[in-house]
Design a protein around this motif. Structure first.
Motif, PDB file in Angstrom:
ATOM      1  N   THR A 628      -8.514  -2.894   5.066  1.00  0.00           N
ATOM      2  CA  THR A 628      -9.644  -1.965   5.020  1.00  0.00           C
ATOM      3  C   THR A 628      -9.222  -0.584   5.513  1.00  0.00           C
ATOM      4  O   THR A 628      -8.276  -0.453   6.294  1.00  0.00           O
ATOM      5  CB  THR A 628     -10.806  -2.471   5.896  1.00  0.00           C
ATOM      6  N   PRO A 629      -9.926   0.467   5.068  1.00  0.00           N
ATOM      7  CA  PRO A 629      -9.622   1.826   5.546  1.00  0.00           C
ATOM      8  C   PRO A 629      -9.689   1.937   7.067  1.00  0.00           C
ATOM      9  O   PRO A 629      -8.877   2.643   7.680  1.00  0.00           O
ATOM     10  CB  PRO A 629     -10.692   2.677   4.874  1.00  0.00           C
ATOM     11  N   LEU A 666       1.351  -1.078   2.007  1.00  0.00           N
ATOM     12  CA  LEU A 666       0.360  -2.127   1.775  1.00  0.00           C
ATOM     13  C   LEU A 666       0.161  -2.407   0.285  1.00  0.00           C
ATOM     14  O   LEU A 666      -0.066  -3.559  -0.120  1.00  0.00           O
ATOM     15  CB  LEU A 666      -0.959  -1.743   2.433  1.00  0.00           C
ATOM     16  N   ALA A 667       0.244  -1.369  -0.539  1.00  0.00           N
ATOM     17  CA  ALA A 667       0.141  -1.578  -1.990  1.00  0.00           C
ATOM     18  C   ALA A 667       1.286  -2.462  -2.475  1.00  0.00           C
ATOM     19  O   ALA A 667       1.083  -3.385  -3.288  1.00  0.00           O
ATOM     20  CB  ALA A 667       0.147  -0.237  -2.715  1.00  0.00           C
ATOM     21  N   VAL A 668       2.483  -2.196  -1.989  1.00  0.00           N
ATOM     22  CA  VAL A 668       3.641  -3.019  -2.361  1.00  0.00           C
ATOM     23  C   VAL A 668       3.431  -4.461  -1.893  1.00  0.00           C
ATOM     24  O   VAL A 668       3.714  -5.419  -2.628  1.00  0.00           O
ATOM     25  CB  VAL A 668       4.934  -2.424  -1.763  1.00  0.00           C
ATOM     26  N   VAL A 688      -0.495   0.634  -9.360  1.00  0.00           N
ATOM     27  CA  VAL A 688      -0.311   1.035  -7.957  1.00  0.00           C
ATOM     28  C   VAL A 688      -1.454   1.938  -7.513  1.00  0.00           C
ATOM     29  O   VAL A 688      -2.007   1.774  -6.412  1.00  0.00           O
ATOM     30  CB  VAL A 688       1.049   1.742  -7.760  1.00  0.00           C
ATOM     31  N   ALA A 689      -1.821   2.887  -8.353  1.00  0.00           N
ATOM     32  CA  ALA A 689      -2.894   3.824  -8.008  1.00  0.00           C
ATOM     33  C   ALA A 689      -4.209   3.077  -7.764  1.00  0.00           C
ATOM     34  O   ALA A 689      -4.945   3.393  -6.810  1.00  0.00           O
ATOM     35  CB  ALA A 689      -3.070   4.857  -9.111  1.00  0.00           C
ATOM     36  N   LEU A 695      -7.607   0.087  -1.362  1.00  0.00           N
ATOM     37  CA  LEU A 695      -7.356   0.160   0.077  1.00  0.00           C
ATOM     38  C   LEU A 695      -8.139   1.292   0.738  1.00  0.00           C
ATOM     39  O   LEU A 695      -8.145   1.413   1.964  1.00  0.00           O
ATOM     40  CB  LEU A 695      -5.856   0.347   0.333  1.00  0.00           C
ATOM     41  N   GLY A 696      -8.774   2.115  -0.084  1.00  0.00           N
ATOM     42  CA  GLY A 696      -9.601   3.196   0.445  1.00  0.00           C
ATOM     43  C   GLY A 696      -9.009   4.572   0.274  1.00  0.00           C
ATOM     44  O   GLY A 696      -9.723   5.578   0.367  1.00  0.00           O
ATOM     45  N   GLY A 697      -7.674   4.637   0.040  1.00  0.00           N
ATOM     46  CA  GLY A 697      -7.039   5.945  -0.116  1.00  0.00           C
ATOM     47  C   GLY A 697      -7.185   6.799   1.134  1.00  0.00           C
ATOM     48  O   GLY A 697      -7.714   6.370   2.170  1.00  0.00           O
ATOM     49  N   TRP A 698      -6.719   8.017   1.055  1.00  0.00           N
ATOM     50  CA  TRP A 698      -6.800   8.930   2.194  1.00  0.00           C
ATOM     51  C   TRP A 698      -8.248   9.264   2.538  1.00  0.00           C
ATOM     52  O   TRP A 698      -8.618   9.334   3.720  1.00  0.00           O
ATOM     53  CB  TRP A 698      -6.009  10.200   1.897  1.00  0.00           C
TER      54      TRP A 698
END
Length: 737
Positions: A628-629, A666-668, A688-689, A695-698
């Motif tokens: 989670t973010p 975490l994406a990997v 990947v994007a 994952l919430g991104g920046w």
């Protein structure tokens, strides 16, 4: 292992101080300019963490011999990972598609007879002093001595008016020197050109020579300048007029006789003798038939197109006639030397000297010194240019030099670099003082002869893309590298400036100088001119990581540094890791650049790299696998706390790049089992994007950060000290992969 033994605060503090004065920590980098070198302390720390047990702090200042360990770098660039591995006794294999990178690393590692080099360098300096020394002398305004040393000639670009045909100056401003390192401000009179020293820049007063009012702002701004003769507004640059013309307007000089009683620097307006000396240098140059000055055309490119807009068409046009004369004579002397190693060392010196001996160098009005052309990692074309003394001005009493940009400066740096290879050291900081700690027993090179025995190490350097590497399976103990950061630096376009000279002078049997340019269609930097985008970068990076992963022993690390301002530039990194069948077991933040570097100062760009540690098998702490973010923000805050313990002040861009490192890791992790290597590269990046978005991104992470971090965009900040929640659950065991 790196994941357990690496000490972030300890290495971060060392890396930060190294980047501030890198040549004091790692003199070897002075062999030749290369761009965006990462701190040697970082790679030493990584190698010791992986291969030496115990405390990294305790091990760092001890000598080690990792004989039998083999390390590769598929993007060797300036050679930092390879140099650090070689110094620790490892066998090394390096690849780089750029001939200049190959040449620089080979010169760094190759053993050199320092005594013979010093003799040759001294003879070269004496020869140049005899032939052209008078062109770098001026009359002191105080004592009248005709033998004062010119430090810098200051030139302004001129423009021929499209209306009346008159020649006028393109002054953006008239402040020559600020009062930061000189007692008073030095202002050029816009009417008569005389230099005036004034106390108040806001109220400069009148010229002491002609009585005209002094002003700081010049007429040239926003690519326009009004002709003082007919008032027509002319634009610049004007490509049709050819390479820019210049007029000498000021001189900073050094008078040894007057200096003991002088506060500040020596400045003067060029007198008739100064102007006559330049004309004599021009006539001497005109009578020569140059053998070494290149006549190569400047090809199109993302950086070189700026030169084309200013009318430069050939590399030789970027020098004035006095510079061309001195460089040609230097080349002729070097070419006569019979020892190929000494000749190559001096040829490398000349290549490095070029960045100071050209008409794109600028004069820093605050620091009062010449800025080398590559200080901004590009081809900056200003209106005021600085010509340094080609010979240099040795300060023999102190073993230093007065001013910068001359032969004596380059030779001194090179001597120290090669001496460091024989006796490397580290810097320990105690109570604010730097203490040099000799690391006896370590050395840099392919071989050395001691009084007891001759020692050799495996060194393989290849000038080619590492996609053509042919390393046996399971033959490497580690891959350490600093790959291109997509479109950050146009290495080949910039290094061609040196290469077109060096290829005429150096001796090499490997064929590295057969190409007319260092440019290559397979280079991985993004480049609009060559139509190389993110897809090209991803495909190339993936192919190389796959090659390296096959050559690694099971569980051995592939470690690389990376940072970029946009998350899109990280997508190829994740694709390359996954295509290679690796898992990212750690993402470690560490300073990679100096915040005050001219090319990033004031831009908000990050100076923090993520060190990605990747393996085929291994384990990771359970608490760093989050989803989670809010949990990622918790990990980010832990990293920030560690970095801050290492005395690093972070800006918003730094924080964002550290977060990007976790998102990629975490994406990997999430994609490693379901990864479809047969998808197109474009589709892989989309996968990947999407995973990073989940994952919430920046944007998701920053919602869970303290306000002081979110407001850190414009200035350095400190971390909030309140206790942060621990994220990731109670168990802190390992998860195997």
């Amino acid at each position: 292992m790196i994941e357990k033994n690496f000490n972030i605060p300890f290495i971060a503090d060392l890396a930060l101080h190294e980047k501030q004065i890198q040549q004091n920590y790692r003199p070897i980098i002075a062999i030749h300019k290369w761009f965006a070198r990462r701190p040697g302390t970082l790679f030493r720390g990584l190698l010791l963490s992986e291969f030496v047990g115990g405390s990294l702090k305790d091990n760092f200042y001890k000598a080690h011999n990792l004989k039998g360990i083999k390390v590769a770098d598929p993007f060797m660039g300036g050679g930092t990972p390879l140099i650090e591995a070689n110094r620790l006794g490892c066998d090394v294999v390096g690849y780089d598609i750029n001939p200049m990178a190959y040449w620089i690393v080979s010169q760094e590692i190759e053993h050199l007879d320092l005594k013979a080099y010093r003799e040759a360098a001294t003879t070269l300096q004496s020869y140049l002093e005899k032939e052209i020394g008078t062109f770098y002398k001026t009359k002191c305004r105080k004592c009248g001595s005709p033998n004062a040393h010119v430090k810098y000639f200051i030139w302004v670009k001129t423009r021929k008016c499209d209306g009346c045909g008159g020649i006028f100056d393109l002054f953006p401003g008239y402040l020559l020197a600020a009062n930061s390192r000189h007692p008073r401000n030095v202002v050029i009179c816009s009417a008569c050109g005389e230099l005036n020293e004034v106390d108040d820049r806001k109220k400069p007063g009148i010229c002491q020579a002609c009585g005209s009012g002094l002003k700081l702002n010049g007429p040239a701004k926003r690519n326009r300048c009004q002709c003082p003769y007919c008032s027509k507004v002319n634009t610049y640059p004007n490509t049709s007029n050819g390479a820019p013309q210049h007029r000498m307007v000021a001189i900073e000089y050094h008078c040894p006789a007057c200096k003991p009683n002088q506060r500040g620097r020596f400045f003067k307006k060029p007198d008739q003798e100064d102007l006559a000396k330049y004309e004599k240098a021009f006539e001497t140059w005109r009578r020569l038939c140059p053998s070494f000055v290149p006549d190569d055309e400047i090809p199109p490119g993302d950086e070189t197109d700026r030169l084309h807009r200013w009318g430069y068409r050939r590399y030789r046009e970027m020098f004035n006639h006095r510079q061309l004369l001195g460089l040609e004579l230097s080349c002729r002397f070097i070419a006569r030397h019979k020892d190929s190693k000494i000749r190559n060392a001096l040829a490398t010196n000349l290549s490095d000297l070029l960045r100071y001996q050209n008409m794109l160098c600028r004069y820093d009005t605050m620091a009062l010194k010449s800025l080398d052309m590559f200080s901004v990692h590009g081809f900056p074309v200003g209106l005021i240019q600085c010509e340094s003394n080609l010979l240099g001005i040795p300060n023999s009493d102190k073993g230093t030099n007065v001013g910068s940009g001359g032969w004596s400066n380059i030779i001194l740096k090179y001597e120290r670099a090669k001496a460091y290879c024989e006796n490397p050291f580290e810097i320990r900081r105690q109570s604010g003082r730097r203490i040099q700690v000799a690391i006896k027993g370590e050395w840099i090179g392919e071989h050395r002869n001691t009084s007891v025995m001759s020692e050799r190490r495996g060194v393989e350097l290849h000038c080619c893309s590492s996609t053509f590497s042919d390393l046996p399976p399971a033959s490497l103990d580690a891959v350490l590298t600093d790959p291109p950061y997509f479109a950050s630096v146009q290495y080949a376009e910039l290094m061609d400036f040196c290469y077109v000279w060096l290829r005429r002078l150096a001796i090499d049997n490997s064929g590295v100088f057969k190409k007319h340019s260092t440019r290559d269609e397979n280079e991985l930097t993004g480049n609009i001119t060559m139509e190389r985008g993110l897809l090209h970068f991803a495909e190339g990076l993936s192919a190389i990581f796959v090659k390296m992963a096959r050559a690694l022993k099971q569980g051995a690390p592939l470690v690389f540094t990376y940072h970029h301002n946009t998350i899109e530039a990280y997508l190829p990194v994740a694709v390359a890791i996954l295509d290679a069948g690796l898992t990212c077991s750690a993402s470690i933040p560490c300073p990679g650049e100096m915040g005050a570097s001219i090319h990033i100062n004031g831009t908000g760009s990050s100076v923090i790299d993520t060190v990605f540690v990747c393996r085929s098998t291994g384990s990771v702490p359970r608490h760093i696998i989050v989803s989670t973010p809010q949990e990622i923000a918790g990990l980010l805050l832990e990293d920030i706390k560690l970095i801050r313990t290492g005395n690093i002040r972070l800006i918003r861009g730094d924080i964002r790049c550290i977060a990007y490192g976790h998102l990629v890791r975490l994406a990997v992790w999430n994609l490693r089992k379901s990864w479809n290597i047969d998808l197109s590269t474009e589709e892989k990046m989309k996968v990947v994007a999407r995973t990073i978005e989940k994952l919430g991104g920046w944007t998701g992470i920053e919602k869970h950060l303290p306000d002081d971090l979110l407001s850190a965009s414009a200035c350095r900040t400190s971390l909030a000290r309140e206790q942060q929640e621990y994220y990731g659950g109670e168990d802190d065991d390992e998860i195997s992969f």
